[in-house]
Design a protein around this motif. Structure first.
Motif, PDB file in Angstrom:
ATOM      1  N   ARG A 194       0.826  -1.201   0.000  1.00  0.00           N
ATOM      2  CA  ARG A 194       0.000   0.000   0.000  1.00  0.00           C
ATOM      3  C   ARG A 194       0.865   1.258   0.000  1.00  0.00           C
ATOM      4  NH1 ARG A 194      -5.145  -1.004   0.857  1.00  0.00           N
ATOM      5  NH2 ARG A 194      -5.703   1.051   1.657  1.00  0.00           N
ATOM      6  N   PRO A 195       0.359   2.322  -0.622  1.00  0.00           N
ATOM      7  CA  PRO A 195       1.091   3.588  -0.559  1.00  0.00           C
ATOM      8  C   PRO A 195       1.322   4.010   0.889  1.00  0.00           C
ATOM      9  CG  PRO A 195      -0.662   3.727  -2.190  1.00  0.00           C
ATOM     10  CD  PRO A 195      -0.870   2.446  -1.447  1.00  0.00           C
ATOM     11  N   ASP A 203      -4.363   0.446   6.779  1.00  0.00           N
ATOM     12  CA  ASP A 203      -4.373  -0.974   6.420  1.00  0.00           C
ATOM     13  C   ASP A 203      -5.708  -1.375   5.799  1.00  0.00           C
ATOM     14  OD1 ASP A 203      -1.812  -1.319   7.325  1.00  0.00           O
ATOM     15  OD2 ASP A 203      -2.413  -1.978   9.327  1.00  0.00           O
ATOM     16  N   ASN A 204      -6.776  -0.771   6.269  1.00  0.00           N
ATOM     17  CA  ASN A 204      -8.102  -1.054   5.730  1.00  0.00           C
ATOM     18  C   ASN A 204      -8.747   0.256   5.280  1.00  0.00           C
ATOM     19  OD1 ASN A 204      -8.289  -3.964   6.404  1.00  0.00           O
ATOM     20  ND2 ASN A 204      -8.127  -3.192   8.507  1.00  0.00           N
ATOM     21  N   GLY A 205      -9.257   0.283   4.056  1.00  0.00           N
ATOM     22  CA  GLY A 205      -9.905   1.477   3.552  1.00  0.00           C
ATOM     23  C   GLY A 205      -8.931   2.457   2.938  1.00  0.00           C
ATOM     24  N   PHE A 206      -9.353   3.717   2.915  1.00  0.00           N
ATOM     25  CA  PHE A 206      -8.577   4.750   2.236  1.00  0.00           C
ATOM     26  C   PHE A 206      -8.465   5.986   3.122  1.00  0.00           C
ATOM     27  CE2 PHE A 206     -10.201   2.041  -1.077  1.00  0.00           C
ATOM     28  CZ  PHE A 206      -9.131   1.940  -1.958  1.00  0.00           C
ATOM     29  N   PRO A 207      -7.447   6.803   2.873  1.00  0.00           N
ATOM     30  CA  PRO A 207      -7.317   8.050   3.623  1.00  0.00           C
ATOM     31  C   PRO A 207      -8.327   9.084   3.147  1.00  0.00           C
ATOM     32  CG  PRO A 207      -5.621   7.935   1.952  1.00  0.00           C
ATOM     33  CD  PRO A 207      -6.365   6.627   1.889  1.00  0.00           C
ATOM     34  N   ALA A 208      -8.313  10.252   3.769  1.00  0.00           N
ATOM     35  CA  ALA A 208      -9.171  11.351   3.330  1.00  0.00           C
ATOM     36  C   ALA A 208      -8.831  11.716   1.888  1.00  0.00           C
ATOM     37  CB  ALA A 208      -8.975  12.547   4.252  1.00  0.00           C
ATOM     38  N   PRO A 209      -9.790  12.275   1.153  1.00  0.00           N
ATOM     39  CA  PRO A 209      -9.548  12.608  -0.258  1.00  0.00           C
ATOM     40  C   PRO A 209      -8.357  13.542  -0.443  1.00  0.00           C
ATOM     41  CG  PRO A 209     -11.873  12.791   0.270  1.00  0.00           C
ATOM     42  CD  PRO A 209     -11.160  12.599   1.573  1.00  0.00           C
ATOM     43  N   GLN A 210      -7.821  13.522  -1.655  1.00  0.00           N
ATOM     44  CA  GLN A 210      -6.661  14.355  -1.956  1.00  0.00           C
ATOM     45  C   GLN A 210      -7.024  15.832  -1.842  1.00  0.00           C
ATOM     46  OE1 GLN A 210      -5.760  12.976  -5.962  1.00  0.00           O
ATOM     47  NE2 GLN A 210      -6.638  14.817  -6.846  1.00  0.00           N
TER      48      GLN A 210
END
Length: 339
Positions: free
Chosen positions: A119-120, A125-132
């Motif tokens: 992963r970047p 580990d699960n899901g995604f960070p806040a939007p760019q």
């Protein structure tokens, strides 16, 4: 006494070549000799005739080992002295010499992404960070990931004498950029390849990997490019030459020829979204980051300067990209009498 020379070259891996290197021990004061390697292990030869030749073309102080040790950028040749098919620098040498009187300069913005595991860096580990958005040129541990590696890489590039001109965090967690130039076509390409090697080598000490994948995270995230800023002496003095250069990149079959050589996976990044123009359409405009080629606003004001080709991928070969731009724009400027 002796010193270590780290011979660096570009291999024959397809569709995107990789960097390789190995160490030679030399006596103090010795010239950097021609060396060899096993091309069958680098996709540059078959086992029954595997010898390939490394010819040093540029050397830099080694910031990792220190002392008198050096990093040595090499071209790959066949044993008969002809350039290997993977040697894209050889073709640039010929074009750069042909258009030398135009005094071409390049500044390349190299984007890249850190990964830890699969992963970047900075992705949960699960899901995604806040939007760019908040990550670009950001500060703080909640938005910035990998800064110690970035700062060490910058120090290493400067200590090596590379023409690095800046760094910044990019729009996605773990995504960064460094800039090289302004330098001549061969210099900017040599320096960029060595800076890439130093990026991988520096990150290695932190247990982190770096990738030039043009779309490292699928979905609503910017890709990774290598925006290429270009000028000639005439462009730095005359706005008509700026317009001619921008026009030349869109004529006839030039857009497709360039796109095909701007890095594998370019269509996944140049979608018309995320500050890109569609890969199959050519456009240019002043201060337009949604165009294929941007003319900075200050260039229009000053009526001289440079253009920015926003199409090259992060994984592009700078020897190829600079050759195409020098050839296409240089030929057009000559034909138009703008040199």
């Amino acid at each position: 006494m002796s010193f270590k020379a780290e011979y660096i070259w570009i291999d024959g891996t397809e569709p995107t070549a990789k960097l390789r290197s190995k160490t030679k021990i030399l006596a103090d004061g010795a010239e950097l000799p021609v060396w060899g390697f096993d091309g069958s292990s680098t996709n540059q030869a078959e086992g029954h005739a595997s010898d390939r030749v490394l010819k040093p073309v540029a050397s830099f102080p080694d910031p990792i080992r220190g002392g008198d040790d050096v990093l040595v950028m090499c071209e790959v040749f066949e044993i008969d002295g002809t350039p290997h098919v993977s040697n894209t620098r050889a073709a640039l040498r010929e074009v750069a010499e042909r258009f030398a009187a135009q005094e071409s300069l390049f500044g390349i913005e190299q984007e890249y992404t850190f990964f830890q595991g699969s992963r970047p860096l900075g992705f949960p580990d699960n899901g995604f960070p806040a939007p760019q958005g908040g990550y670009y040129c950001g500060v703080g541990a909640d938005e910035i990931f990998g800064r110690p590696v970035v700062e060490k890489h910058l120090e290493n590039c400067l200590a090596a004498g590379l023409g690095i001109s800046g760094i910044n965090a990019e729009v996605m967690p773990g995504q960064w950029e460094f800039q090289v130039g302004p330098l001549s076509p061969l210099e900017v390409s040599d320096h960029l390849w060595v800076a890439r090697w130093l990026l991988y080598r520096t990150a290695e000490d932190f247990g982190i990997s770096a990738t030039l994948d043009p779309k490292p995270a699928k979905g609503d995230w910017n890709g990774a490019g290598a925006h290429t800023n270009f000028s000639t002496k005439a462009m730095r003095e005359n706005y008509a030459a700026i317009i001619e250069a921008a026009e030349s990149l869109g004529r006839d079959e030039k857009p497709l020829e360039h796109i095909k050589n701007y890095g594998v996976g370019v269509e996944s990044r140049l979608t018309g979204a995320h500050e890109t123009a569609p890969w199959n359409e050519y456009s240019y405009g002043v201060s337009n980051r949604g165009a294929s080629v941007r003319i900075p606003w200050q260039v229009e004001v000053d009526q001289k300067g440079y253009i920015e080709d926003r199409r090259p991928n992060a994984n592009m070969d700078p020897y190829v990209v600079t050759r195409l731009m020098v050839d296409t724009c240089g030929s057009a400027l000559e034909k138009a009498g703008l040199v």
